[in-house]
Design an enzyme around this catalytic site. Structure first.
Site, PDB file in Angstrom:
ATOM      1  N   LYS A   1     112.233  19.842   8.197  1.00  0.00           N
ATOM      2  CA  LYS A   1     112.454  18.884   9.288  1.00  0.00           C
ATOM      3  C   LYS A   1     111.331  17.856   9.308  1.00  0.00           C
ATOM      4  O   LYS A   1     110.167  18.205   9.069  1.00  0.00           O
ATOM      5  CB  LYS A   1     112.508  19.667  10.604  1.00  0.00           C
ATOM      6  CG  LYS A   1     112.918  18.865  11.831  1.00  0.00           C
ATOM      7  CD  LYS A   1     113.035  19.792  13.055  1.00  0.00           C
ATOM      8  CE  LYS A   1     113.455  19.069  14.313  1.00  0.00           C
ATOM      9  NZ  LYS A   1     113.583  19.992  15.472  1.00  0.00           N
TER      10      LYS A   1
ATOM     11  N   SER B   1     117.952  19.642  17.989  1.00  0.00           N
ATOM     12  CA  SER B   1     117.443  18.466  17.333  1.00  0.00           C
ATOM     13  C   SER B   1     117.316  18.602  15.819  1.00  0.00           C
ATOM     14  O   SER B   1     117.271  17.600  15.114  1.00  0.00           O
ATOM     15  CB  SER B   1     116.056  18.121  17.904  1.00  0.00           C
ATOM     16  OG  SER B   1     115.124  19.140  17.593  1.00  0.00           O
TER      17      SER B   1
ATOM     18  N   SER C   1     116.846  24.132  19.479  1.00  0.00           N
ATOM     19  CA  SER C   1     116.987  23.127  18.421  1.00  0.00           C
ATOM     20  C   SER C   1     117.177  23.673  17.010  1.00  0.00           C
ATOM     21  O   SER C   1     117.427  22.898  16.085  1.00  0.00           O
ATOM     22  CB  SER C   1     115.779  22.182  18.425  1.00  0.00           C
ATOM     23  OG  SER C   1     115.920  21.224  19.444  1.00  0.00           O
TER      24      SER C   1
END
Lengths: 104, 485
Positions: B75, B150, B174
């Site tokens: 990420k 997310s 997330s």
């Protein structure tokens, strides 16, 4: 406990100032409605009696985690300045802080 | 090698036995990214040259380890001393971190090949990747729908087999929510299990790094590499990592599975309710005892979260000032104006909303009414879990109330977006572990969409939680279903 009054456009302007966020009148209007809806939902917390409950700030209740007091390699000045949008090595460069300009 | 029917563990073993080279495996994934990511936008930056170099080093025997040659995506909020680390924000569009996050360093030390960084909601604030300053990632099962967030880019990348595994972060769901929406395994370990050093902070008392994989065994393998104390993160736990964490096939005995009525709401999508019921039946067939547990403060989780997380974010994001790094306005009149305009130009609306909400909750006159009260209710939520885990080994519940929603469906309504985290957020507030598992699919508008099943476990016993998860996985094998690209 009393419920705080609904958030107003003036409150949002003040919060934006505290948050160091430049906002337009249109932003203020937009954010006030959205924040009011979220705060209204958060008001649900007033349903609970929390007298005598210990606040929980963190899942691990640690205090003063210390490492041995020995010198260790750290980030270099060049590396720290590498991402600076404006610099005069070895300094970060900022606009005038004091003087004739308008201040907040 | 065919990435669409290979697990990370199988690929690792194939590279170790030299039935495929690390370079060949890496090239295969790079080719798939080239062929498919144009329509999905799961990656923000791909490290083609560096990845091939890492793979060659494995093939040349220079690098060994439990992940030697395995291509992984991370990420875009995990710092690396190569490439950019942007948090999908205009604020950090050109940011090049001076150091590498501990979690990533441990992956690389174990031989992993880093393919690239994945798209996300800006500063990890969101549930759909629609808050990315760059682009919205598409769900590989239906490109009109969100992948969740997310960590949506990481979830989409593994779901579409554009990596052998990926890494995300979970502050209120997330990892688990996008894992559910993309049909993969996603785990948030106990708070403090994986060092946050080099993870760009959103809410420091909630953030936790974790993996996305196709299988439970793959997740265990990554946890074994990433978990453990790090002197560079004072909140990383000094709790030993159990040596048997990757022995997921050891079926747990005397298993007690908890069911909480607060998670079995009538408003759950019927397919979600059916998947959860099927999971209950799997555990019954396994001989587990099904026990009812109470989590009476569940419904207060979202309000608590949006005070605690935003308060912490307002403080963490104060560092973005247009001076030390990140976006700087060219219109400033003085220093304060420089801060205000740089931040206004660099942050998107959701980030601004959260900074303002957190600042408001911490400001004089509102602190007791909001922040202090939220911390007290957080304690009640954590106490609920402590009590429940006296009666059961894990709580079984849905990960989300419904499968993936359409792009644009909730993007104008922050509150309805926030409610996505209703079944995931309490685990972050309490700090315990949670995992979302592929729970089959349901057909919506002619497209198959994944459903997630979640298991919540007590803190620092990931080892048992993974074995419990494996019972369901081995009975269903839903992970073998892959989207048609």
């Amino acid at each position: 406990m009393s419920t705080p009054k609904p958030i107003s456009e003036d409150d949002v302007r003040q919060v934006a100032k505290l948050s160091r966020l430049h906002v337009t009148d249109e932003d203020v209007h937009h954010f006030t409605g959205q924040l009011a809806a979220v705060l209204d939902y958060i008001g649900k917390l007033n349903e609970l009696d929390v007298d005598g409950v210990e606040p929980m700030v963190h899942p691990m209740e640690l205090v003063n985690v210390l490492r041995p007091d020995r010198e260790q390699p750290g980030i270099t000045t060049d590396s720290a300045l590498a991402n600076a949008p404006a610099k005069t090595p070895p300094f970060f460069k900022v606009p005038k802080v004091l003087g004739d300009g308008p201040s907040a | 090698m065919n990435p669409t029917d290979t697990t990370l563990t199988e690929l690792r073993d194939a590279i170790a036995s030299k039935s495929i080279s690390a370079a060949e495996a890496t090239q295969t994934y790079l080719n798939r990214i080239e062929a498919h990511d144009g329509g999905l936008h799961s990656y923000h930056e791909v490290y083609t040259e560096r990845a091939m170099k890492q793979a060659t080093a494995v093939d040349d025997g220079e690098v060994t380890g439990p992940l030697a040659g395995v291509p992984i995506a991370i990420k875009d909020l995990l710092c690396t001393d190569y490439g950019h680390t942007t948090c999908s924000s205009k604020m950090l569009a050109n940011f090049q971190a001076p150091y590498t996050a501990t979690a990533v360093q441990r992956l690389e030390d174990a031989g992993a090949v880093i393919l690239g960084k994945t798209n996300m909601d800006e500063f990890a604030m969101g549930s759909s990747t629609e808050n990315s300053a760059n682009v919205t990632t598409r769900n590989p099962w239906d490109t009109d729908r969100v992948p969740g967030g997310s960590s949506g880019g990481s979830a989409a990348a593994i779901a579409a087999d554009l990596c052998a595994a990926s890494i995300g972060s979970d502050t209120g769901g997330s990892i688990r929510q996008p894992a559910a929406l993309c049909g993969v395994v996603g785990m948030k370990p106990t708070y403090g299990r994986i060092s946050r050093y080099g993870l760009i902070a959103f809410a420091s008392s909630l953030d936790q790094i974790g993996p996305f994989t196709h299988t439970v065994a793959d997740t265990a393998l990554l946890l074994k590499v990433m978990m453990g104390h790090d002197p560079l993160d004072s909140t990383s736990a000094s709790v030993p990592v159990p040596g048997d964490i990757d022995q997921v096939d050891e079926a747990p005995k005397n298993l007690r599975i908890g069911i909480a009525k607060e998670y079995m709401s009538d408003s759950n999508d019927p397919a979600v309710a059916a998947a959860t019921q099927q999971a209950i039946d799997v555990y019954k067939d396994h001989g587990a005892q099904i026990v009812e547990v109470d989590l009476p403060h569940t419904e207060y989780g979202i309000p608590v979260y949006y005070i605690v997380a935003t308060a912490e974010a307002s403080s963490n994001l104060a560092r973005f000032d247009g001076v030390h790094y990140g976006h700087r306005t060219d219109k400033a009149e003085d220093l304060i104006d420089l801060y205000c305009r740089s931040r206004a130009e660099g942050f998107g609306d959701e980030v601004k909303r959260r900074i303002m909400l957190g600042t408001y909750a911490l400001s004089s006159g509102y602190y007791d009414a909001y922040y202090d009260r939220a911390l007290k209710v957080r304690r009640l939520i954590a106490n609920d879990f402590d009590t429940a885990f006296k009666d059961c080994d894990a709580i079984l519940c849905p990960t989300t109330t419904a499968p993936a929603f359409k792009i644009g469906e909730k993007s104008d309504d922050p509150l309805s977006m926030y409610l996505n985290d209703v079944y995931t957020v309490n685990c972050n507030l309490a700090g315990n572990a949670g995992i979302s598992l592929p729970g089959g699919t349901t057909v919506v508008d002619g497209k198959e969409l994944p459903i997630g099943v979640q298991l919540l476990g007590p803190s620092f016993d990931e080892s048992r939680l993974l074995k419990i998860a494996r019972v369901y996985e081995s009975a269903t094998n839903y992970y073998t279903k892959r989207p048609q690209l």
